[in-house]
Scaffold this motif. Structure first.
Motif, PDB file in Angstrom:
ATOM      1  N   PHE A  45     -57.374  10.545  44.559  1.00 33.66           N
ATOM      2  CA  PHE A  45     -57.017  11.797  44.638  1.00 33.66           C
ATOM      3  C   PHE A  45     -57.665  12.890  43.674  1.00 33.66           C
ATOM      4  O   PHE A  45     -57.540  13.927  43.363  1.00 33.66           O
ATOM      5  N   LEU A  46     -58.944  12.352  43.366  1.00 38.95           N
ATOM      6  CA  LEU A  46     -59.735  12.869  42.400  1.00 38.95           C
ATOM      7  C   LEU A  46     -60.251  13.993  43.317  1.00 38.95           C
ATOM      8  O   LEU A  46     -61.110  13.790  44.224  1.00 38.95           O
ATOM      9  N   PRO A  47     -60.533  15.411  42.868  1.00 43.62           N
ATOM     10  CA  PRO A  47     -61.178  16.568  43.562  1.00 43.62           C
ATOM     11  C   PRO A  47     -62.627  16.546  43.475  1.00 43.62           C
ATOM     12  O   PRO A  47     -63.327  17.056  44.273  1.00 43.62           O
ATOM     13  N   ASN A  48     -63.254  15.887  42.520  1.00 42.95           N
ATOM     14  CA  ASN A  48     -64.759  15.417  42.388  1.00 42.95           C
ATOM     15  C   ASN A  48     -65.268  14.585  43.488  1.00 42.95           C
ATOM     16  O   ASN A  48     -65.036  13.203  43.203  1.00 42.95           O
ATOM     17  N   ASP A  49     -65.656  15.121  44.605  1.00 49.01           N
ATOM     18  CA  ASP A  49     -65.956  14.087  45.825  1.00 49.01           C
ATOM     19  C   ASP A  49     -67.105  13.147  45.216  1.00 49.01           C
ATOM     20  O   ASP A  49     -66.944  11.767  45.596  1.00 49.01           O
ATOM     21  N   ARG A  50     -67.972  13.534  44.558  1.00 48.95           N
ATOM     22  CA  ARG A  50     -69.241  12.698  44.063  1.00 48.95           C
ATOM     23  C   ARG A  50     -68.706  11.406  43.238  1.00 48.95           C
ATOM     24  O   ARG A  50     -68.968  10.296  43.334  1.00 48.95           O
ATOM     25  N   LEU A  51     -67.812  11.682  42.339  1.00 47.34           N
ATOM     26  CA  LEU A  51     -67.446  10.676  41.094  1.00 47.34           C
ATOM     27  C   LEU A  51     -66.170   9.844  42.036  1.00 47.34           C
ATOM     28  O   LEU A  51     -66.172   8.654  41.754  1.00 47.34           O
ATOM     29  N   ARG A  52     -65.362  10.373  42.817  1.00 42.47           N
ATOM     30  CA  ARG A  52     -64.548   9.657  43.507  1.00 42.47           C
ATOM     31  C   ARG A  52     -65.083   8.673  44.439  1.00 42.47           C
ATOM     32  O   ARG A  52     -64.714   7.264  44.451  1.00 42.47           O
ATOM     33  N   ILE A  53     -66.338   9.037  45.157  1.00 43.84           N
ATOM     34  CA  ILE A  53     -67.105   7.978  45.969  1.00 43.84           C
ATOM     35  C   ILE A  53     -67.730   7.064  45.218  1.00 43.84           C
ATOM     36  O   ILE A  53     -67.818   5.786  45.663  1.00 43.84           O
ATOM     37  N   ARG A  54     -68.355   7.282  44.054  1.00 45.48           N
ATOM     38  CA  ARG A  54     -69.044   6.615  43.097  1.00 45.48           C
ATOM     39  C   ARG A  54     -68.098   5.430  42.607  1.00 45.48           C
ATOM     40  O   ARG A  54     -68.268   4.292  42.544  1.00 45.48           O
ATOM     41  N   LEU A 189     -75.080  -2.253  37.042  1.00 46.28           N
ATOM     42  CA  LEU A 189     -75.853  -2.314  38.075  1.00 46.28           C
ATOM     43  C   LEU A 189     -75.431  -1.953  39.284  1.00 46.28           C
ATOM     44  O   LEU A 189     -75.784  -0.868  40.036  1.00 46.28           O
ATOM     45  N   ILE A 190     -74.223  -1.978  39.462  1.00 47.12           N
ATOM     46  CA  ILE A 190     -73.391  -1.579  40.603  1.00 47.12           C
ATOM     47  C   ILE A 190     -73.128  -0.136  40.345  1.00 47.12           C
ATOM     48  O   ILE A 190     -73.179   0.615  41.274  1.00 47.12           O
ATOM     49  N   TRP A 191     -72.666   0.352  39.417  1.00 46.05           N
ATOM     50  CA  TRP A 191     -72.365   1.966  38.903  1.00 46.05           C
ATOM     51  C   TRP A 191     -73.574   2.618  39.236  1.00 46.05           C
ATOM     52  O   TRP A 191     -73.215   3.667  39.589  1.00 46.05           O
ATOM     53  N   ARG A 192     -74.657   2.240  38.821  1.00 46.78           N
ATOM     54  CA  ARG A 192     -75.989   2.861  38.869  1.00 46.78           C
ATOM     55  C   ARG A 192     -76.208   2.885  40.536  1.00 46.78           C
ATOM     56  O   ARG A 192     -76.688   4.168  40.982  1.00 46.78           O
ATOM     57  N   TRP A 193     -76.030   1.898  41.045  1.00 42.75           N
ATOM     58  CA  TRP A 193     -76.286   1.819  42.696  1.00 42.75           C
ATOM     59  C   TRP A 193     -75.298   2.920  43.435  1.00 42.75           C
ATOM     60  O   TRP A 193     -75.874   3.407  44.401  1.00 42.75           O
ATOM     61  N   ALA A 194     -74.034   2.814  42.944  1.00 46.24           N
ATOM     62  CA  ALA A 194     -73.152   3.642  43.727  1.00 46.24           C
ATOM     63  C   ALA A 194     -73.479   4.977  43.562  1.00 46.24           C
ATOM     64  O   ALA A 194     -73.158   5.691  44.149  1.00 46.24           O
ATOM     65  N   SER A 195     -74.153   5.409  42.075  1.00 45.13           N
ATOM     66  CA  SER A 195     -74.308   6.911  41.988  1.00 45.13           C
ATOM     67  C   SER A 195     -75.516   7.413  42.975  1.00 45.13           C
ATOM     68  O   SER A 195     -75.388   8.210  43.509  1.00 45.13           O
ATOM     69  N   HIS A 196     -76.312   6.387  43.365  1.00 44.46           N
ATOM     70  CA  HIS A 196     -77.506   6.554  44.622  1.00 44.46           C
ATOM     71  C   HIS A 196     -76.520   7.115  45.892  1.00 44.46           C
ATOM     72  O   HIS A 196     -76.997   7.840  46.665  1.00 44.46           O
ATOM     73  N   LEU A 197     -75.744   6.201  45.931  1.00 45.40           N
ATOM     74  CA  LEU A 197     -74.745   6.242  47.258  1.00 45.40           C
ATOM     75  C   LEU A 197     -74.151   7.503  47.202  1.00 45.40           C
ATOM     76  O   LEU A 197     -74.069   8.222  48.447  1.00 45.40           O
ATOM     77  N   ALA A 198     -73.512   7.883  46.131  1.00 44.39           N
ATOM     78  CA  ALA A 198     -72.690   9.113  46.209  1.00 44.39           C
ATOM     79  C   ALA A 198     -73.569  10.153  46.308  1.00 44.39           C
ATOM     80  O   ALA A 198     -73.365  11.383  46.838  1.00 44.39           O
TER      81      ALA A 198
END
Length: 216
Positions: A45-54, A189-198
């Motif tokens: 329910f986070l309004p920040n789309d990028r952080l939610r996806i990440r 490593l996963i958190w960094r990779w997810a940043s690129h996906l977001a």
């Protein structure tokens, strides 16, 4: 053992008073399960789309890559199970130390429950014996990264809690210290990779909006 010049659980039991052990038991048990489910709901329910996806990408990847693939590849038993699994009395002192404190006695009871399900090959809640990597540590550090992205003060709370989980995983004998270290590296490593996906998903949405919402 080489990393910590001996068995690290011995060092921790030598300096931790009983009341802190009780707090560690609370953090490692009920609070950990609460944050497991609570953070997924918070992110959803986070309004920040990028952080939610990440976060949700990272959560799923942590379960798949660390909790399934790497866990199967590195299947092992933590110190609390070692003597029962392989024989001998290598960790007999750990068992005695845990039996002498209330939170440790509860931990031994839980380990008996898990070991019985393992030997009976029965499916019960929380079933499973595996030390490498530590999903407790992985999820706590993932949530610390998430909280740090939300707010600096929340980040301090998150990192303090994550440190207590890493500490408790060794103190109670569920894991070797290396199990936690591998989990931390994997989550980073996963958190960094997810940043690129977001960012990629965010860029796709902007491009879609700029095109008037028409797919070509």
């Amino acid at each position: 053992m080489l990393i910590h010049f001996g068995q690290p659980w011995r060092h921790l039991h030598a300096v931790v008073p009983g009341w802190i052990a009780s707090v560690l038991g609370l953090c490692y048990g009920p609070l950990w399960f609460a944050q497991w489910f609570g953070f997924v709901l918070l992110a959803a329910f986070l309004p920040n789309d990028r952080l939610r996806i990440r976060y949700l990408f990272s959560f799923a990847a942590t379960l798949l890559l660390l909790g399934t693939v790497l866990r199967a590849a590195g299947a092992s038993a933590g110190p609390i199970f070692y003597d029962r699994m392989f024989g001998g009395d290598r960790f007999a002192d750990l068992t005695a130390a845990l039996a002498s404190i209330p939170s440790g006695a509860m931990t031994l009871g839980t380990s008996d429950y898990l070991y019985a399900s393992y030997t009976d090959n029965s499916a019960v809640f929380g079933v499973g014996i595996s030390a490498m990597p530590s999903i407790h540590v992985a999820m706590a550090f993932l949530n610390a990264l998430f909280l740090s992205s939300l707010n600096r003060r929340l980040g301090i709370v998150g990192w303090t809690y994550a440190a207590s989980i890493l500490f408790g995983s060794v103190y109670f004998g569920w894991h070797y210290a290396l199990d936690g270290y591998v989990s931390i590296v994997g989550v980073l490593l996963i958190w960094r990779w997810a940043s690129h996906l977001a960012h990629s998903d965010d860029a796709d949405q902007r491009a879609f909006a700029a095109s008037g919402g028409e797919r070509r």
